[in-house]
Write a protein that holds these residues in place. Sequence first.
Motif, PDB file in Angstrom:
ATOM      1  N   ALA A 132      48.140  35.458  47.312  1.00  4.20           N
ATOM      2  CA  ALA A 132      48.700  36.357  46.309  1.00  4.20           C
ATOM      3  C   ALA A 132      47.587  36.994  45.486  1.00  4.20           C
ATOM      4  O   ALA A 132      46.562  36.366  45.212  1.00  4.20           O
ATOM      5  CB  ALA A 132      49.649  35.598  45.394  1.00  4.20           C
ATOM      6  N   TYR A 133      47.816  38.240  45.102  1.00  4.82           N
ATOM      7  CA  TYR A 133      46.891  38.999  44.265  1.00  4.82           C
ATOM      8  C   TYR A 133      47.696  39.737  43.206  1.00  4.82           C
ATOM      9  O   TYR A 133      48.883  40.009  43.395  1.00  4.82           O
ATOM     10  CB  TYR A 133      46.105  40.017  45.098  1.00  4.82           C
ATOM     11  N   VAL A 134      47.028  40.081  42.112  1.00  6.80           N
ATOM     12  CA  VAL A 134      47.662  40.900  41.082  1.00  6.80           C
ATOM     13  C   VAL A 134      47.503  42.362  41.452  1.00  6.80           C
ATOM     14  O   VAL A 134      46.592  42.741  42.191  1.00  6.80           O
ATOM     15  CB  VAL A 134      47.077  40.621  39.680  1.00  6.80           C
ATOM     16  N   LYS A 135      48.416  43.187  40.924  1.00  6.92           N
ATOM     17  CA  LYS A 135      48.371  44.629  41.167  1.00  6.92           C
ATOM     18  C   LYS A 135      48.059  45.347  39.859  1.00  6.92           C
ATOM     19  O   LYS A 135      48.556  44.956  38.808  1.00  6.92           O
ATOM     20  CB  LYS A 135      49.718  45.145  41.670  1.00  6.92           C
ATOM     21  N   ASP A 136      47.270  46.413  39.964  1.00  2.00           N
ATOM     22  CA  ASP A 136      47.003  47.213  38.775  1.00  2.00           C
ATOM     23  C   ASP A 136      48.180  48.148  38.521  1.00  2.00           C
ATOM     24  O   ASP A 136      49.181  48.124  39.249  1.00  2.00           O
ATOM     25  CB  ASP A 136      45.664  47.944  38.886  1.00  2.00           C
ATOM     26  N   ALA A 137      48.075  48.979  37.514  1.00  2.00           N
ATOM     27  CA  ALA A 137      49.173  49.868  37.123  1.00  2.00           C
ATOM     28  C   ALA A 137      49.558  50.844  38.234  1.00  2.00           C
ATOM     29  O   ALA A 137      50.693  51.322  38.279  1.00  2.00           O
ATOM     30  CB  ALA A 137      48.803  50.624  35.852  1.00  2.00           C
ATOM     31  N   ASP A 138      48.622  51.131  39.150  1.00  2.00           N
ATOM     32  CA  ASP A 138      48.897  52.050  40.257  1.00  2.00           C
ATOM     33  C   ASP A 138      49.434  51.329  41.492  1.00  2.00           C
ATOM     34  O   ASP A 138      49.632  51.939  42.530  1.00  2.00           O
ATOM     35  CB  ASP A 138      47.626  52.820  40.632  1.00  2.00           C
ATOM     36  N   GLY A 139      49.602  50.019  41.401  1.00  2.00           N
ATOM     37  CA  GLY A 139      50.112  49.249  42.516  1.00  2.00           C
ATOM     38  C   GLY A 139      49.049  48.797  43.501  1.00  2.00           C
ATOM     39  O   GLY A 139      49.369  48.225  44.535  1.00  2.00           O
ATOM     40  N   GLU A 140      47.788  49.024  43.175  1.00  2.00           N
ATOM     41  CA  GLU A 140      46.684  48.608  44.046  1.00  2.00           C
ATOM     42  C   GLU A 140      46.352  47.140  43.790  1.00  2.00           C
ATOM     43  O   GLU A 140      46.293  46.701  42.641  1.00  2.00           O
ATOM     44  CB  GLU A 140      45.447  49.463  43.789  1.00  2.00           C
ATOM     45  N   LEU A 141      46.126  46.395  44.868  1.00  2.00           N
ATOM     46  CA  LEU A 141      45.760  44.995  44.723  1.00  2.00           C
ATOM     47  C   LEU A 141      44.358  44.858  44.171  1.00  2.00           C
ATOM     48  O   LEU A 141      43.464  45.613  44.540  1.00  2.00           O
ATOM     49  CB  LEU A 141      45.832  44.273  46.073  1.00  2.00           C
ATOM     50  N   ARG A 142      44.192  43.902  43.290  1.00  2.00           N
ATOM     51  CA  ARG A 142      42.885  43.602  42.700  1.00  2.00           C
ATOM     52  C   ARG A 142      42.304  42.410  43.444  1.00  2.00           C
ATOM     53  O   ARG A 142      42.773  41.299  43.283  1.00  2.00           O
ATOM     54  CB  ARG A 142      43.037  43.280  41.213  1.00  2.00           C
ATOM     55  N   HIS A 143      41.298  42.644  44.288  1.00  2.00           N
ATOM     56  CA  HIS A 143      40.758  41.594  45.153  1.00  2.00           C
ATOM     57  C   HIS A 143      39.568  40.840  44.576  1.00  2.00           C
ATOM     58  O   HIS A 143      39.246  39.761  45.049  1.00  2.00           O
ATOM     59  CB  HIS A 143      40.355  42.185  46.509  1.00  2.00           C
ATOM     60  N   GLY A 144      38.892  41.375  43.609  1.00  2.00           N
ATOM     61  CA  GLY A 144      37.711  40.709  43.070  1.00  2.00           C
ATOM     62  C   GLY A 144      38.048  39.387  42.412  1.00  2.00           C
ATOM     63  O   GLY A 144      39.104  39.252  41.793  1.00  2.00           O
TER      64      GLY A 144
END
Length: 88
Positions: A32-44
Amino acid sequence: MEVWIDQDLCTGDGICAQYAPDVFELDIDGLAYVKDADGELRHGPGSTAPVPSVALLDVIDSVKECPGDCIHVKRATDGTEVFGPDAE
């Protein structure tokens, strides 16, 4: 509020994505990953995403139900963890 997931502890159960699909998503690696406001996954590692106010209760439920105990919610203003394994 901001949220992040420790992928080293993530079990890939997807409970978080079920509770708050606008905030969490499973990637092709099964974690699981978090998504930014644009719906893009934050992988770092340690990447945070804002928690929309309408999703806060669902994110808190995700923290409580996560079998990996890997979801961290902190105040954006001072970085204090308010929900998660390191919450005070």
